[in-house]
Design an enzyme around this catalytic site. Structure first.
Site, short mmCIF file in Angstrom:
data_model
loop_
_atom_site.label_atom_id
_atom_site.label_comp_id
_atom_site.label_asym_id
_atom_site.label_seq_id
_atom_site.Cartn_x
_atom_site.Cartn_y
_atom_site.Cartn_z
N ASP A 181 36.55 30.85 42.84
CA ASP A 181 35.29 30.70 43.58
C ASP A 181 35.06 29.27 44.05
O ASP A 181 33.91 28.82 44.15
CB ASP A 181 34.08 31.16 42.71
CG ASP A 181 34.31 32.53 42.13
OD1 ASP A 181 34.80 33.40 42.87
OD2 ASP A 181 34.03 32.73 40.94
N LYS A 214 37.66 28.46 48.75
CA LYS A 214 38.95 28.32 49.46
C LYS A 214 38.92 29.06 50.80
O LYS A 214 39.52 28.63 51.77
CB LYS A 214 40.10 28.89 48.60
CG LYS A 214 40.27 28.19 47.28
CD LYS A 214 41.34 28.87 46.43
CE LYS A 214 40.94 30.21 45.87
NZ LYS A 214 39.85 30.22 44.90
N GLY A 218 37.31 37.26 45.93
CA GLY A 218 36.23 37.44 46.91
C GLY A 218 36.16 36.19 47.74
O GLY A 218 35.66 35.18 47.29
N HIS A 219 36.73 36.23 48.93
CA HIS A 219 36.76 35.04 49.77
C HIS A 219 35.72 35.18 50.88
O HIS A 219 35.77 36.11 51.68
CB HIS A 219 38.16 34.83 50.37
CG HIS A 219 39.18 34.48 49.32
ND1 HIS A 219 40.53 34.46 49.52
CD2 HIS A 219 39.01 34.11 48.02
CE1 HIS A 219 41.15 34.11 48.41
NE2 HIS A 219 40.26 33.89 47.49
P1 IMP Z 1 40.68 40.28 36.40
O1 IMP Z 1 41.43 39.38 37.32
O2 IMP Z 1 39.74 41.22 37.11
O3 IMP Z 1 41.56 40.96 35.40
O4 IMP Z 1 39.70 39.36 35.52
C1 IMP Z 1 40.19 38.41 34.56
C2 IMP Z 1 39.29 37.18 34.52
O5 IMP Z 1 39.44 36.46 35.74
C3 IMP Z 1 37.80 37.48 34.41
O6 IMP Z 1 37.19 36.46 33.64
C4 IMP Z 1 37.31 37.42 35.82
O7 IMP Z 1 35.95 37.13 35.91
C5 IMP Z 1 38.17 36.31 36.38
N1 IMP Z 1 38.41 36.42 37.82
C6 IMP Z 1 39.26 37.27 38.44
N2 IMP Z 1 39.23 37.08 39.77
C7 IMP Z 1 38.35 36.10 39.99
C8 IMP Z 1 37.91 35.42 41.17
O8 IMP Z 1 38.36 35.69 42.30
N3 IMP Z 1 37.00 34.44 40.98
C9 IMP Z 1 36.54 34.10 39.76
N4 IMP Z 1 36.92 34.68 38.64
C10 IMP Z 1 37.83 35.68 38.75
#
Ligand code: IMP
Length: 431
Positions: free
Chosen positions: A8, A11, A35-36
């Site tokens: 977040d 980017k 989420g970009h």
């Molecule tokens: P997962 O990637 O959904 O398995 O989540 C694993 C961890 O990475 C969790 O703490 C999520 O909140 C974090 N996470 C995954 N993708 C993002 C992102 O794009 N931004 C911020 N945190 C992320």
């Protein structure tokens, strides 16, 4: 371009901005957990799988083997853009090697989410990311985009569903197991194939040809380096290599082609989900950062945990990712404080530490040692060049550059493309 914190870092804005200076933009890891956000005039686009260069029709966008694709979300994303006058299907290629997040992966993520590891839930985005990468490594139950072309789709899905039902029942989740319907998934897969197969191809070969032809590629990292599966705050990480080390494996491009690495960080820190966060502010200041910075997840809407800038963590991830230029984002959000803090070291068990520890339980014990700087306490959203920033903001940027050991080359003062200051854009992009 690599996020240096826990994701977040904004980017997407920078990739969109720099895309016209390149021929191709490449997403190489992660999936719909990303989420970009890209702001173009009065339009806000929220992208999950699609590379942030997609708004530029002259730029070719690639989703490469390291990305995991959740087809329903991707098709919704494609249709959403098309309904707003952007036709992404003409400048997008998806790797036939990319793995697919299948309905059973979403259910497994849901089933595992409540389970704690080291006494805390990982708190995933529930996008099926971990289960899909687990099957990729496990191989027996993997499903790739190339499998959408298979003639025995029904048999393949039936075989996997049988095992996944057993797995979910074994996890004491009979109602989730009952949701897996072979016929419905096979029908859905046929629809995904109709939408996606025309864009599926060999991105690896195509990108190597583009490089041989002298084309310029911009590699778009997802998440942040502190969430890297091998080098982040394990086990509170995502399931891909989200630091700079993931570029080559995820895209199929060998290291010799990497000419410049831009590391992106916010002027403060945020994190969503569980895991250690040394500079977290469970205070009114943390809440103010959250409110002013609108720090709520793009993918899940969850409030982000907020804290001061952590130079111990960012120095580590900048070194790990081979960063040669820093982009410091959200300088406008910090423009509401009389004083601002930067974490310059950790105190762990009575010792002063400058190197980021490996072990999450050790990081959890870290007490941040702060250096307090004068805040700029003014609206900098109108700044368009460095000279427009007040002296305390300059002092902050210089100190961050010193502590991270990489110069700040880009400063962002708002979400719009025009709210971006380059120290020397021509030099930065001269590669
Ligand atoms: P997962 O990637 O959904 O398995 O989540 C694993 C961890 O990475 C969790 O703490 C999520 O909140 C974090 N996470 C995954 N993708 C993002 C992102 O794009 N931004 C911020 N945190 C992320």
């Amino acid at each position: 371009m690599i996020g240096l914190q826990w994701g977040d870092e904004a980017k997407g804005k920078l990739v969109d901005l720099l895309a016209p200076e390149h021929d191709c933009v490449v997403r190489y890891q992660g999936g719909a957990n990303a989420g970009h956000t890209v702001v173009s005039g009065d339009q806000v686009y929220k992208l999950h799988h699609l590379p942030s260069g997609i708004l530029h029709p002259q730029v070719m966008n690639f989703v490469t083997p390291g990305v995991v694709i959740e087809p329903t979300t991707l098709i919704r994303e494609l249709d959403g853009l098309a309904s707003r006058g952007v036709e992404p299907r003409t400048n997008l290629m998806i790797s036939e090697r990319s793995h697919m997040v299948m309905p059973w992966h979403l259910l497994e993520d849901q089933a595992m989410n409540a389970m704690a590891v080291q006494g805390e839930a990982i708190g995933t985005t529930l996008r099926g990311i971990g289960p899909c990468y687990r099957d990729k490594v496990g191989r027996n139950f993997a499903f790739r985009t190339t499998d959408l072309r298979a003639s025995d789709l029904h048999a393949r899905i039936a075989e996997i569903v049988e095992s996944k039902r057993d797995l979910l029942r074994g996890m004491n989740q009979p109602s989730l197991a009952a949701q897996l319907d072979v016929g419905a998934i096979t029908d859905a897969a046929a629809l995904w194939a109709q939408h996606l197969v025309p864009m599926v191809g060999d991105t690896t070969n195509r990108l190597l040809n583009e490089l041989d032809d002298g084309k310029r590629l911009l590699m778009e990292g997802a998440q942040g380096a502190l969430l890297d599966i091998d080098h982040g705050t394990y086990p509170f990480v995502t399931s891909s290599n989200s630091s700079g080390v993931g570029i080559c494996a995820g895209s199929g491009i060998p290291p010799r082609w990497i000419k410049r690495v831009i590391g992106v960080a916010k002027a403060y820190s945020t994190r969503v989900g569980g895991g250690p966060f040394p500079t977290e502010l469970n205070s009114e200041i943390g809440q103010r950062i959250r409110d002013i910075g609108r720090e709520y997840g793009t993918t899940t809407g969850r409030p982000r945990r907020c804290g001061w800038f952590d130079s111990v963590a960012v120095r580590y991830t900048a070194r790990l990712s081979g960063v040669d230029a820093l982009a410091l984002m959200m300088m406008d959000v910090l423009g509401h404080f009389d004083e601002v803090n930067i974490c310059v070291a950790y105190e762990i068990d009575g010792q002063l530490i400058r190197d980021f520890p490996c072990d999450a339980s050790v990081i959890r014990r870290a007490k941040p040692v702060y250096e307090t700087l004068q805040g700029w306490n003014c609206d900098v959203t109108g700044a368009r060049e460095l000279a427009d920033l007040p002296p305390p903001a300059h002092a902050f940027l210089a100190r961050i550059g010193e502590l991270v050991e990489v110069p700040v080359e880009i400063v962002s003062v708002g979400p719009d493309r025009c709210q971006t200051i380059f120290v020397d854009k021509a030099a930065l992009l001269d590669y």
